[in-house]
Structures are given as C-alpha cells and as structure tokens.
Design an enzyme around this catalytic site. Structure first.
Site, PDB file in Angstrom:
ATOM      1  CD  GLN A  38      -6.936  -4.796   3.677  1.00  0.00           C
ATOM      2  OE1 GLN A  38      -7.886  -5.570   3.768  1.00  0.00           O
ATOM      3  NE2 GLN A  38      -7.106  -3.498   3.449  1.00  0.00           N
ATOM      4  CG  HIS A  71      -1.921   0.945   1.405  1.00  0.00           C
ATOM      5  ND1 HIS A  71      -1.690   2.231   1.805  1.00  0.00           N
ATOM      6  CD2 HIS A  71      -3.255   0.841   1.208  1.00  0.00           C
ATOM      7  CE1 HIS A  71      -2.847   2.885   1.850  1.00  0.00           C
ATOM      8  NE2 HIS A  71      -3.814   2.066   1.492  1.00  0.00           N
ATOM      9  CB  CYS A 114      -3.614   3.265  -1.583  1.00  0.00           C
ATOM     10  SG  CYS A 114      -4.857   4.482  -1.190  1.00  0.00           S
ATOM     11  CG  ASP A 127       0.122  -2.794   6.344  1.00  0.00           C
ATOM     12  OD1 ASP A 127      -0.734  -2.900   7.242  1.00  0.00           O
ATOM     13  OD2 ASP A 127      -0.042  -2.096   5.320  1.00  0.00           O
ATOM     14  CE  LYS A 150      -7.331  -0.459   5.928  1.00  0.00           C
ATOM     15  NZ  LYS A 150      -8.146   0.217   4.918  1.00  0.00           N
TER      16      LYS A 150
END
Lengths: 155, 404
Positions: free
Chosen positions: B194, B114, B357, B191, B217
C-alpha cells in the site's frame, strides 16, 4: 423504480433495520450459526417445533439490511408451516434469487419474501439474501440426518 | 496533466473508481507493452538456444534490473518475482521462518496486518513452537513508540509490519521499528503493497531485511509480485517451491539448487506480468513521485475535509495528516457498509466494503466491517464530490430507519 429502490423497499428496510424477530427464544429446539466470511455477516437462527410444524423462530447476530431483512421475513413466512412446506418454500426462494425462473404462481407461496425478487439483479448481494435460508436448510438437514427432526411424521 | 486520459477503462466506463487499494486501473502504456511483448518477443525465458528466447530472457531480466534500481537494491539478484505480495510473504514464512524459529522465539506483527502477513505466521509459529505477539494501536490509529519498544524484545526474531495500513491508511513508523528490531537481533519484513504506489521506497535507506509488494496495486497487470531480500539472507535460505529452472543438478535422489535469483523462481514465470510491471515503473517514473505526492496530497486533503463535514459518518483515520496516506475507511453510523456500498454503486461509485482481509484489526476496533475509499493519481476532486453525493443518498434512504 430501479433495482436499488426495489431492493431497499419499505418492507425490507423495516425488517432489516429493526426486526421484532431479532431476539432469543425461551425454549428453542434447534440452533444453527450461519455466516458469510467475506462480508462478516453472522446470524444465529433458533427454531422451535411442535411436531412437524414450525411453532416459532428467532434470530440474533449482525449483517447488512438485506441479510437481516431476509432472515426476519423468512421467519414470518415460515412460522406455522410444516417442515415439508418450509423446505419447498426455501427451495423456491433460492431458485428465485439465483434466477432459475419460476412462474408467478409458484412465487406466490413465498408470501412477503417475494420482496427480494430484485436482489437477483444485484449479484453482489445474492449471498446476503440467501444466508438465513441456507442456514435453515442446513439446520433441517442436520436434524434429519441425526434423526432429531422427522419432517414426514405427523405425531 | 490529464492523467485520466491514459486509463482506457476510466474513459470507457462511467465510473468513479475509488478502490485502487484493492487494485489499480492500468494505463495504456502498460497494456501496450504487454501487447508488444506477445507480438514481438514471446518465448520461454532461460530455456531456448534460439534468438527469440534470448530476447524474451533479456526483456525479463532487464526488468529485474529496472526494479532493483527503482527500489535502490544493491544487487539485482535481490529481486525475486512471485505471484503477488501474499506469495512473497509465504516464501519468507516458509523458507526463513520454518528454518530459523524455535521454541521461546517471538514473531511480532502489528494488529493492522493484512491476513497475508498474519495467517502464514500463525502456521509457522505453531509449527516451530514459537510465539506470535502483536503491537496494538492507540486512539489515533497509530502504533506508538512505547508499544514498539515494549513488544520488540530480545526474544523477538521476526518483525512483520505493513508500511501503510490497507484499512486505516496509517503510515507506520518503520524507521523506528527497524532500528529497534535490528538492535535486538530480529529481522524485519515490510509489506509495501500500500505504500509503493504512492511513495518512493529506498531499501538501502530503509534497511528492511525483506520487503514485498504486488504489481497490480501499482498499475501493472494482476499476478505479478515482488520479494526483495538482502542477499546474505536469501543466500542462506532454502528454496520455497521446487521445479524447473530453480535447479543446478538433479539426480534420482538429490538436487543442488541454482544461485539467486533463480533459486526462488520455480517453473515458467509470469513474463507478461514482469514486462507489464516494468512498463508501470516507467509510467510512475515519467510522472515522478514528487508529482504523485503533490496530486495525492491535494486529493486526500480534500477528501478528509469533505468527509469530515458529514456528521453521520464515523471515520477511521489518524488526525495526524503527515501519518496518513491513500485510503479512508468510514461507516454511516447505524448502517451496514454493504448497504452503503450498494447504494454508492448505484451512483457509479466503486468502494470496497467488508473486513479488508484484516479481521483481527476489525475485532480490535470492535466492528465487523467498514467502507473504504482508496485513491490514486487518476482520481480527482470530482470523484470525491461523487462519493459525498452517494453517501448523502445512502444516508437519506436509511435515515428514518436508523436505530439511534
């Protein structure tokens, strides 16, 4: 018909998916890039002038059907117009899309570009419809600032 | 279990919400917790000598402990509150990257990062004279072991990797990446934005040096993010933002800083966000990750199967089911994704369209954008059916105009 079907009417579909205006000009006087970074739409707009009359325009690039059709129909609408007339039509088109109400009479000068009227009810697509018009506006402004375009001259 | 019942917006609006990868909807348990906070405990934590402020401090700090347990961090001071994953990543880039990278060093990212885990590293590598390198993916939308081994070298000092791609849904082989990076002496940032909504994250087992994620999220309100970092690394780092509550002594010309975690939490924090994130974690734990995975596996299996039947679609997903989670990107061949998304919208189906993104990934794939459907526990097979119905409508509208 609902907004969606109006927005994707036959005229817009034909211009948006396979436009005869999507090509390179042989001897363009001006070229301007326009893009919407959020959606990735990108066009390169070419302009050929004869005095202060728009003799020809064409575009290349990629984007959604609305932005491609808007570019192509703008070219059809403005070809043969003087720069002053073009600037007035661009202003009217932007006002129509932004719902700054115009009378039917004023909208008539948009010719086929009036087909985008319903895009004003689809806020997510306003940027798509305006891309080409803003790009041409920028091109004319830059040309005038640099003295290369003289809208009011009649030579 | 009717999970949808817990989400007011999904009952108030007639929508098929398939954009949880962008932000999830919020259960009433989270909304109630925020309301309860403002009606009973609201004050500025760490500042007041009065009882209300102490209660607010307790609520705030107890949530830090809860998050530490949730991701199995060794120490509660290893949990830093931020605005979102982006701010957490910038904190690492500035406070770790700027001070530790030099000419000749390399930062290795995946091509599926991202922008939030990519643009800060461009800034830092340019400023420090270090080099930015990428791990590319294979035809199956995965980063191969060979690619990992060839890119992470003795020169590598920082590796940034998304656990699950927000565009492709690929689950990256972070175990392998972390093992190799550590062997080469590099630190690893994962990261988890997600992944953490869908799978249990155990930072000790994973052994990443930093992980980041956004609350919104994973069912919590907007504006709250987490940075986890190993204590020994965080202790050595300089603060990122300067201001109130992150200091020890302030003189006219110099300042000494507070210990962890306050060192990295300048200014009044988003307490309602922290409380909301705590409630979201309680909600996730009440369902349990086993159940979450069971629901999602069935749903994604069904979505993969139904979308694969539409031969007018291009699907950007790995054929290896065990390496795929959460999101499915697709395009109707010859039709721009924005047009598809508008037509889906007319059927009440909310999907994202655009570059997500991830422009370098789009360029690598040779496209400018995709449509993306992303799923969460409140989605049902009916939602997938609505998506398919909308896609058929879009294809029918465009079929005769598509240039083949």
């Amino acid at each position: 018909m609902d907004d969606l079907e109006q927005a994707y009417n036959e005229l817009i579909m034909e211009h948006g998916m396979n436009s005869y205006n999507k090509k390179k000009l042989d001897h363009a006087d001006f070229c301007e890039l326009g893009h919407n970074p959020n959606c990735g739409d990108e066009i390169s707009l070419e302009l050929k002038l004869n005095g202060n009359i728009i003799e020809d325009m064409a575009f290349t690039g990629h984007g959604c059907a609305i932005s491609q059709a808007s570019t192509s129909i703008m070219i059809d609408t403005l070809k043969g117009k003087t720069l002053e007339e073009a600037k007035e039509i661009i202003k009217t088109f932007i006002e129509m899309i932004k719902r700054e109400t115009k009378t039917e009479e004023e909208l008539e000068k948009l010719e086929d570009a009036i087909a985008f009227k319903n895009v004003s009810n689809m806020p997510a697509r306003v940027k798509c419809a305006l891309l080409a018009w803003h790009t041409l506006e920028d091109m004319i402004n830059k040309g005038e600032e640099s003295g290369k375009i003289k809208s009011d001259c009649c030579h | 279990m009717d999970i949808k019942q817990d989400f007011p917006i999904l009952n108030n609006r007639k929508i098929t919400y398939l954009d949880s990868g962008a932000t999830t909807q919020k259960p009433k348990q989270v909304l109630d917790a925020i309301k309860k906070y403002y009606e009973n405990y609201n004050a500025n934590p760490h500042r007041g000598a009065y009882f209300l402020s102490i209660e607010a401090t307790e609520e705030y700090e107890n949530t830090r402990t809860k998050i530490a347990k949730f991701i199995n961090a060794r120490n509660r001071e290893e949990i830093i509150f931020s605005k979102n994953a982006t701010e957490s990543l910038n904190l690492i880039a500035y406070s770790y990257g700027m001070d530790n990278l030099k000419s000749g060093d390399e930062v290795v990212l995946s091509i599926m990062e991202h922008h939030s885990n990519l643009v800060p590293w461009q800034k830092v590598t340019k400023a420090t004279g270090s080099t930015l390198r990428y791990m590319y993916m294979n035809d199956e939308f995965e980063i191969s072991d060979e690619e990992i081994e060839s890119k992470i070298t003795d020169k590598t000092k920082v590796v940034g990797i998304t656990h699950v791609s927000n565009v492709l849904g690929t689950i990256n082989n972070i175990e392998k990446i972390i093992k190799i990076a550590h062997k080469k002496g590099a630190i690893v940032i994962v990261d988890c934005s997600q992944s953490i909504p869908h799978m249990r994250i155990d930072v000790q087992k994973m052994d990443a040096d930093f992980i980041v994620f956004s609350g919104h999220k994973m069912l919590s309100p907007l504006g709250i993010g987490i940075l986890y970092g190993k204590k020994e690394i965080l202790n050595k780092m300089n603060p990122f933002l300067m201001g109130g509550d992150m200091i020890e002594y302030v003189y006219e010309q110099d300042t000494t800083f507070a210990p962890l975690p306050n060192k990295f939490e300048a200014g009044t924090q988003n307490v309602e966000g922290v409380i909301g994130l705590g409630a979201a974690i309680d909600y996730i734990e009440s369902i349990g990750y086993d159940k979450i995975q069971e629901i999602e596996e069935e749903l994604i299996d069904y979505a993969r199967q139904e979308l694969s039947k539409l031969d007018y679609l291009t699907l950007y997903m790995t054929p290896n089911r065990e390496n795929h989670n959460g999101v499915i990107s697709f395009n109707i061949k010859g039709v721009h994704p924005h047009d598809v998304a508008s037509i889906l919208d007319s059927e009440g189906v909310c999907v994202r369209s655009g570059n997500h993104c991830a422009q370098p990934l789009m360029r690598f794939l040779g496209i400018d954008s995709t449509c993306r459907a992303s799923f969460y526990i409140y989605n049902t097979k009916e939602d997938v059916d609505n998506l398919v119905k909308g896609l058929n409508k879009a294809y029918n509208m465009f079929e005769k105009y598509i240039v083949k």
